[in-house]
Design an enzyme around this catalytic site. Structure first.
Site, short mmCIF file in Angstrom:
data_model
loop_
_atom_site.label_atom_id
_atom_site.label_comp_id
_atom_site.label_asym_id
_atom_site.label_seq_id
_atom_site.Cartn_x
_atom_site.Cartn_y
_atom_site.Cartn_z
N GLU A 23 57.52 -18.02 -9.18
CA GLU A 23 56.19 -17.73 -9.72
C GLU A 23 55.51 -16.69 -8.82
O GLU A 23 55.70 -16.71 -7.60
CB GLU A 23 55.39 -19.05 -9.70
CG GLU A 23 53.96 -18.98 -10.15
CD GLU A 23 53.28 -20.36 -10.03
OE1 GLU A 23 53.81 -21.25 -9.34
OE2 GLU A 23 52.21 -20.52 -10.64
N LYS A 58 51.28 -18.84 -18.25
CA LYS A 58 51.29 -20.25 -17.83
C LYS A 58 50.26 -21.09 -18.58
O LYS A 58 49.07 -20.77 -18.58
CB LYS A 58 51.03 -20.31 -16.32
CG LYS A 58 51.17 -21.68 -15.69
CD LYS A 58 50.99 -21.58 -14.18
CE LYS A 58 51.25 -22.89 -13.46
NZ LYS A 58 51.14 -22.73 -11.99
N CYS A 116 56.07 -23.40 -13.05
CA CYS A 116 55.68 -24.37 -12.03
C CYS A 116 55.05 -25.64 -12.61
O CYS A 116 55.72 -26.44 -13.24
CB CYS A 116 54.80 -23.70 -10.99
SG CYS A 116 54.81 -24.62 -9.42
N VAL A 142 54.17 -27.10 -4.58
CA VAL A 142 53.68 -27.70 -3.35
C VAL A 142 53.95 -29.20 -3.33
O VAL A 142 53.84 -29.83 -2.29
CB VAL A 142 52.17 -27.42 -3.12
CG1 VAL A 142 51.94 -25.94 -2.86
CG2 VAL A 142 51.33 -27.88 -4.30
#
Ligand code: ACM
Length: 266
Positions: free
Chosen positions: A39, A111, A144, A171
């Site tokens: 990304e 996205k 993501c 993350v």
């Protein structure tokens, strides 16, 4: 059988020239039919100020990184899916992925589910989930945090995706998202290529750490290839996209035909 590849590295925040040089070096280490980049692969991730990201974002028709991806696809006869910051004609920003085909055509996925402070800089994506076909196999993209929503991969699979390309800057712990990707693969009988990034980025005194462990997940949930949490490298695996298509697993049951949408009131 086709060869799938994901590239993992640690992009430099706002370091477009350095990031493209890194991508250029790492892509030389793989020969593949489908190349997936992370990304926001050229700009880095953690922007909280729209005005800072605006000059780094690009028009997918003319921008340098999108042109690089289209050129790579044509030169290597490879489908390329890579994340970038899209700037449209009204200066709106989207967290996007270019899907570049070897014939020079390309489409942009924006996205759908924005994560955390992405809400400060990006518009929610409006492209919807779609599938493109090349050389007899079908590819869809999600970006993501779209992973958290089974609807993302389900929609792509129902629209015919054999392979889901998943540019990421995750993350979350890999112990969380990794099993989820296996489940997305199993519940849809599709192959998933997650190109995650490694490293850290700081914006306004806040640091995010990205969890690496890019992986190629087979249609039975098995990890076909995986990177470690921090390394910069390409990973590759061979898989048969056409084998994903029969969704029946015995004479009575079929993953898609057995669905009961009339029972799902949400
Ligand atoms: C993410 O969507 N980059 C966590």
């Amino acid at each position: 059988m086709i060869t799938l590849a994901a590239i993992q590295y640690s992009p430099v925040r706002a370091g477009i020239r350095d990031n493209l040089a890194t991508i250029d070096v790492l892509t030389r280490t793989v020969r593949t039919d489908l190349l997936v980049l992370p990304e926001l692969a050229n700009t880095g991730y953690f922007f909280t100020d729209r005005e800072e990201l605006l000059p780094l974002a690009e028009d997918p028709e003319r921008g340098a990184f999108c042109s690089w991806m289209r050129g790579y696809a044509a030169e290597h006869q490879t489908v390329v899916v890579g994340g970038f910051a899209e700037r449209d004609a009204r200066d709106r920003l989207f967290n996007a992925a270019l899907i570049a085909l070897p014939d020079g055509s390309a489409r942009v996925y924006r996205k759908t589910h924005l994560f955390y402070k992405e809400h400060l800089v990006f518009e929610p994506g409006d492209s919807g989930f779609f599938v493109v076909e090349w050389a007899g196999y079908r590819i869809g993209a999600m970006i993501c945090y779209d992973w958290r929503f089974p609807e993302s991969s389900r929609t792509l699979a129902l629209r015919g995706a054999d392979v889901i390309a998943h540019p990421s800057n995750l993350v979350a712990a890999a112990s969380l998202w990794g099993p989820a990707m296996a489940m997305r693969a199993i519940e849809n009988k599709v192959i998933v290529v997650t190109a995650n990034r490694a490293g850290e980025e700081t914006s306004n005194g806040e640091t995010l750490r990205f969890t690496g462990e890019s992986r190629i997940t087979g249609m039975n949930g098995a990890i076909l290839s995986i990177a470690d949490p921090t390394e910069a490298r390409g990973i590759v695996a061979d898989a048969d996209p056409v084998a994903t298509r029969g969704k029946a697993f015995n004479a009575f049951n079929d993953l898609f035909a057995d669905r009961r949408p009339d029972m799902y009131e949400c």
